[in-house]
Design a protein around this motif. Structure first.
Motif, short mmCIF file in Angstrom:
data_model
loop_
_atom_site.label_atom_id
_atom_site.label_comp_id
_atom_site.label_asym_id
_atom_site.label_seq_id
_atom_site.Cartn_x
_atom_site.Cartn_y
_atom_site.Cartn_z
N ASP A 1 42.03 34.25 42.52
CA ASP A 1 40.66 33.73 42.50
C ASP A 1 40.24 33.52 41.04
OD1 ASP A 1 37.62 34.10 42.28
OD2 ASP A 1 37.86 33.99 44.46
N PRO A 2 39.61 32.38 40.73
CA PRO A 2 39.26 32.09 39.33
C PRO A 2 38.36 33.14 38.68
CG PRO A 2 39.06 30.12 40.69
CD PRO A 2 39.30 31.25 41.63
N ARG A 3 37.67 33.93 39.46
CA ARG A 3 36.79 34.96 38.89
C ARG A 3 37.54 36.21 38.47
NH1 ARG A 3 33.14 35.89 43.96
NH2 ARG A 3 35.22 35.59 44.88
N VAL A 4 38.78 36.37 38.94
CA VAL A 4 39.48 37.65 38.81
C VAL A 4 40.09 37.82 37.42
CG1 VAL A 4 41.52 38.93 39.57
CG2 VAL A 4 39.94 37.95 41.25
N GLN A 5 39.86 39.03 36.87
CA GLN A 5 40.55 39.50 35.68
C GLN A 5 41.31 40.77 36.08
OE1 GLN A 5 40.47 38.34 32.33
NE2 GLN A 5 39.51 36.49 33.16
N MET A 6 42.60 40.78 35.87
CA MET A 6 43.41 41.94 36.19
C MET A 6 43.40 42.91 35.02
SD MET A 6 44.40 41.29 39.27
CE MET A 6 45.59 42.61 39.51
N LEU A 7 43.02 44.16 35.29
CA LEU A 7 42.91 45.18 34.26
C LEU A 7 44.06 46.17 34.39
CD1 LEU A 7 41.41 46.78 32.06
CD2 LEU A 7 40.09 47.87 33.87
N GLU A 8 44.90 46.25 33.35
CA GLU A 8 45.98 47.23 33.32
C GLU A 8 45.40 48.56 32.84
OE1 GLU A 8 48.99 49.67 33.24
OE2 GLU A 8 48.06 49.26 31.29
N ALA A 9 45.53 49.59 33.68
CA ALA A 9 44.77 50.80 33.49
C ALA A 9 45.15 51.58 32.24
CB ALA A 9 44.90 51.70 34.73
N SER A 10 46.43 51.75 31.98
CA SER A 10 46.83 52.61 30.87
C SER A 10 46.56 51.99 29.51
CB SER A 10 48.32 52.97 31.00
OG SER A 10 49.11 51.80 30.91
N GLN A 11 46.60 50.65 29.43
CA GLN A 11 46.43 49.96 28.16
C GLN A 11 45.06 49.30 28.01
OE1 GLN A 11 49.71 47.26 27.57
NE2 GLN A 11 51.21 48.71 28.40
N GLY A 12 44.36 49.11 29.13
CA GLY A 12 43.06 48.47 29.04
C GLY A 12 43.14 46.99 28.76
N THR A 13 44.28 46.35 29.07
CA THR A 13 44.45 44.93 28.79
C THR A 13 43.99 44.09 29.98
OG1 THR A 13 46.73 45.06 29.57
CG2 THR A 13 46.36 45.33 27.21
N LEU A 14 43.51 42.90 29.69
CA LEU A 14 43.01 41.99 30.70
C LEU A 14 43.81 40.68 30.68
CD1 LEU A 14 39.14 42.31 30.18
CD2 LEU A 14 40.41 43.09 32.18
N GLN A 15 44.02 40.12 31.87
CA GLN A 15 44.51 38.76 31.97
C GLN A 15 44.00 38.18 33.28
OE1 GLN A 15 48.96 40.15 33.22
NE2 GLN A 15 48.80 38.04 32.60
N THR A 16 43.98 36.87 33.34
CA THR A 16 43.46 36.26 34.56
C THR A 16 44.35 36.62 35.75
OG1 THR A 16 44.73 34.21 34.36
CG2 THR A 16 42.57 34.31 33.23
N GLY A 17 43.77 36.66 36.92
CA GLY A 17 44.54 36.95 38.10
C GLY A 17 45.64 35.93 38.33
N ALA A 18 45.34 34.66 38.06
CA ALA A 18 46.34 33.62 38.28
C ALA A 18 47.54 33.81 37.35
CB ALA A 18 45.72 32.24 38.07
N ALA A 19 47.29 34.14 36.09
CA ALA A 19 48.39 34.37 35.15
C ALA A 19 49.19 35.59 35.57
CB ALA A 19 47.85 34.54 33.74
N PHE A 20 48.51 36.62 36.03
CA PHE A 20 49.18 37.85 36.46
C PHE A 20 50.11 37.59 37.63
CE2 PHE A 20 49.14 41.45 39.42
CZ PHE A 20 49.66 42.46 38.62
N VAL A 21 49.62 36.89 38.64
CA VAL A 21 50.42 36.62 39.83
C VAL A 21 51.59 35.69 39.48
CG1 VAL A 21 50.41 35.54 42.11
CG2 VAL A 21 48.55 37.07 41.43
N ALA A 22 51.33 34.68 38.65
CA ALA A 22 52.40 33.76 38.25
C ALA A 22 53.53 34.53 37.57
CB ALA A 22 51.85 32.68 37.34
N GLN A 23 53.17 35.41 36.66
CA GLN A 23 54.18 36.18 35.94
C GLN A 23 54.97 37.09 36.88
OE1 GLN A 23 52.24 38.18 32.68
NE2 GLN A 23 51.48 36.27 31.80
N ALA A 24 54.28 37.71 37.83
CA ALA A 24 54.95 38.60 38.78
C ALA A 24 55.93 37.82 39.65
CB ALA A 24 53.92 39.33 39.63
N LEU A 25 55.49 36.67 40.16
CA LEU A 25 56.38 35.85 40.99
C LEU A 25 57.59 35.36 40.20
CD1 LEU A 25 53.71 33.74 42.90
CD2 LEU A 25 55.15 35.54 43.88
N ASN A 26 57.36 34.93 38.97
CA ASN A 26 58.46 34.44 38.14
C ASN A 26 59.48 35.55 37.86
OD1 ASN A 26 57.12 32.02 38.09
ND2 ASN A 26 56.29 32.30 36.02
#
Length: 464
Positions: A416-441
C-alpha cells in the motif's frame, strides 16, 4: 497463551524507549487506585474509572484509564482504555485479553491470583473445580506492559481498548462473551471514537472472544475489520475434536493424557454454558458454532492459522471460511514435512512460534491499512530477515504443488502506498513496495521494483 507483543516496535521508533506510569500507583500492586465515577447512561453500560496513567514514547505522551464496565444483570468487566488524542473522531483497536492477570480491580479474586504470582496454580476460582480438575497457568500483567503493547496503534493516533476476560477468575463462555460485549458497548458511548473504523484483534481463546464479540456487536459499533489468530470458532466441533479426533490421531498414552489435562479447564467452562457435550440431554450449542458466526458476524475477518495447530485444528477455520468466504479470509502457515501427531505437543503449531514476528507484521499491517486515513503514513514493524525466511517456506510449499495463493493478498497489503516498513532493531524505514520487491527478488530471483511490484503480484506469486 499471551498475545504476541508488539513492544519491539516501540524499542526503536525515533530512538525512544516507551515508559508507562500510573498517576497514583499502589505500593502493594503497582497499579492505579483512584476511584472516579464517569457519567454515562446507566441503561447501557456504567463506567467507573479505577485509575489512570500514561505511556511516554517517541517524545509523546498517551494517557490511559483503568475502567470497570457494568452492564445490568452481568458480572463486571475490566478494561484499559487509551482514548484518542486528536480532535474529532479517530479509529480504535479493541484487543481481547483472556489470560492477562490484573491486580487493580479491587476484587478479591484478582488479589488472590496476584499473590500467587506467575506459574501453574489450581483452577479453584472456577465454580466447577474439584477433585481431578487440572490446574491453569497464570501470567500477571501490569498496566505498563499493556501500554507498551498498545504503542504501535497509539503512534497512528488510534484509540486502544484492552478488554480483560480473566480466565483465571472462573466463569463460563457466556461470561467471556459478555465481557467483550461490554467493551463494544463502552465504545458506542466513548467520545472521539470513529464508530465506522473499529478494529478487533484476538489470539486463540482471545480469537474466540473477538469473533463472538463481532457477532454480538451493537448496531452502532460493528467492527469494520478483525484479525483472529488461531481462533476457537466452533465449540461443538472442538468438543468432538478433543473427544474423538485426538484419540484417533494420538496413540501414545502419555500424549493423550497431556491433551486431556490441558482441555479439562476449558471443558468445565464450555459445559457450564452449553449444558454438556453436544447431543447430551439438555445441551445447547446453537449460539456457539461456525454456522452461528456466519449468520451473525458482519465484520470481515482475517484469520491466521498453522495447519499443525493441535489445540484448535485448522479444519475448523477452513469450515468457518467455507460458510462465508467473503466475510472470513484465511492465510495458512503450511508445514512441509509429514505430520506425526504423537510427537506434536498441545500447542498452536510450530510455525506460529517460528514466524511470530511475521504474524505481528501481517496482523498489525492488516489492521493499520484498513483503519488508517487515506493520506496517513502507516508504520508496520518487521524484524530483519523474518519475512524472507517465511517466504522461503512459502516458495518450498509452492514447489511441492501446494496452494499458496492466500499469501498474495497479504503481500499486496504491505505494498500500500501509505506503508513504511520499520525494521525494529535498527529503526530503519523503507516503503512497503520496496520492501516486498526486495523480499520477492531474494527468494524467487525476480527483478521487481518498487514501481512495478504491485502489478507484478497481480497474477500471483512468481513461479518457483
Amino acid at each position: 497463551m499471551r498475545l504476541f507483543s508488539t513492544t519491539f516496535l516501540a524499542l526503536c521508533l525515533l530512538g525512544t524507549l516507551p515508559t508507562a506510569c500510573c498517576s497514583n500507583p499502589s505500593p502493594s500492586t503497582n497499579s492505579c487506585q483512584t476511584p472516579d465515577e464517569t457519567p454515562t447512561d446507566p441503561g447501557s453500560v456504567q463506567v467507573t474509572k479505577l485509575g489512570s496513567g500514561e505511556l511516554k514514547a517517541a517524545g509523546q505522551t498517551w494517557p490511559y484509564q483503568l475502567l470497570k464496565l457494568e452492564v445490568p444483570g452481568r458480572a463486571a468487566t475490566y478494561a484499559q482504555w487509551f482514548p484518542p488524542r486528536k480532535p474529532g473522531v479517530s479509529p480504535v483497536v479493541m484487543i481481547t485479553r483472556p489470560y492477562d492477570g490484573i491486580a487493580w480491580t479491587g476484587e478479591a479474586v484478582d488479589a488472590k491470583w496476584a499473590a500467587r504470582g506467575a506459574g501453574i496454580h489450581p483452577d479453584d476460582s472456577e465454580p466447577h473445580f474439584g477433585p481431578g480438575s487440572s490446574p491453569i497457568a497464570y501470567t500477571p500483567t501490569t498496566p505498563e506492559t499493556i501500554a507498551n503493547e498498545a504503542f504501535v496503534y497509539l503512534f497512528h493516533d488510534f484509540g486502544v481498548l484492552n478488554v480483560f476476560g480473566r480466565f483465571y477468575a472462573g466463569g463460563d463462555l457466556q461470561n467471556d462473551r459478555d465481557d467483550m460485549n461490554a467493551g463494544l458497548r463502552f465504545l458506542a458511548e466513548a467520545p472521539n471514537v470513529d464508530t465506522t473504523r473499529i478494529g478487533i484483534f484476538g489470539f486463540s481463546w482471545g480469537g474466540y472472544e473477538a469473533l463472538y464479540a463481532a457477532a454480538d456487536a451493537p448496531a452502532t459499533v460493528v467492527p469494520s475489520v478483525g484479525v483472529a489468530l488461531a481462533p476457537l470458532s466452533d465449540f461443538a466441533q472442538e468438543v468432538d475434536y478433543v473427544g474423538r479426533v485426538v484419540p484417533s490421531r494420538v496413540s501414545a498414552p502419555a500424549m493423550r493424557s497431556r491433551y486431556q489435562q490441558f482441555f479439562e479447564p476449558y471443558f468445565r467452562r464450555i459445559h457450564a454454558t452449553t449444558g454438556g457435550d453436544p447431543g447430551s440431554p439438555g445441551s445447547d450449542y446453537t449460539r456457539w458454532t461456525a454456522a452461528h458466526l456466519a449468520s451473525t458476524v458482519q465484520t470481515p475477518f482475517l484469520i491466521l492459522h498453522d495447519e499443525w495447530d493441535t489445540l484448535i485444528p485448522v479444519e475448523h477455520t477452513r469450515a468457518l471460511v467455507s460458510q462465508d468466504p467473503r466475510r472470513f479470509t484465511a492465510m495458512y502457515f503450511q508445514n512441509l514435512a509429514a505430520v506425526d501427531w504423537n510427537t506434536l505437543p498441545p500447542d498452536h503449531g510450530p510455525l506460529i512460534a517460528t514466524h511470530a514476528s511475521v504474524i505481528i507484521t501481517l496482523g498489525v499491517g492488516h489492521l493499520v491499512v484498513k483503519l488508517g486515513a487515506a493520506e496517513q503514513p502507516l508504520f508496520i514493524p518487521h524484524a530483519q530477515g523474518t519475512v524472507r525466511a517465511w517466504l522461503q517456506g512459502v516458495r518450498a510449499a509452492q514447489a511441492q504443488g501446494r496452494d499458496v495463493s492466500d499469501v498474495v493478498p497479504r503481500l499486496l497489503e504491505l505494498t500500500d502506498p501509505r506503508v513504511q516498513m520499520l525494521e525494529a532493531s535498527q529503526g530503519t524505514l523503507q516503503t512497503g513496495a520496496a520492501f516486498v520487491a526486495q523480499a520477492l527478488n531474494a527468494v524467487w530471483g525476480t527483478t521487481f521494483t518498487e514501481a512495478n511490484v504491485r502489478s507484478g503480484l497481480a497474477p500471483g506469486l512468481p513461479t518457483p
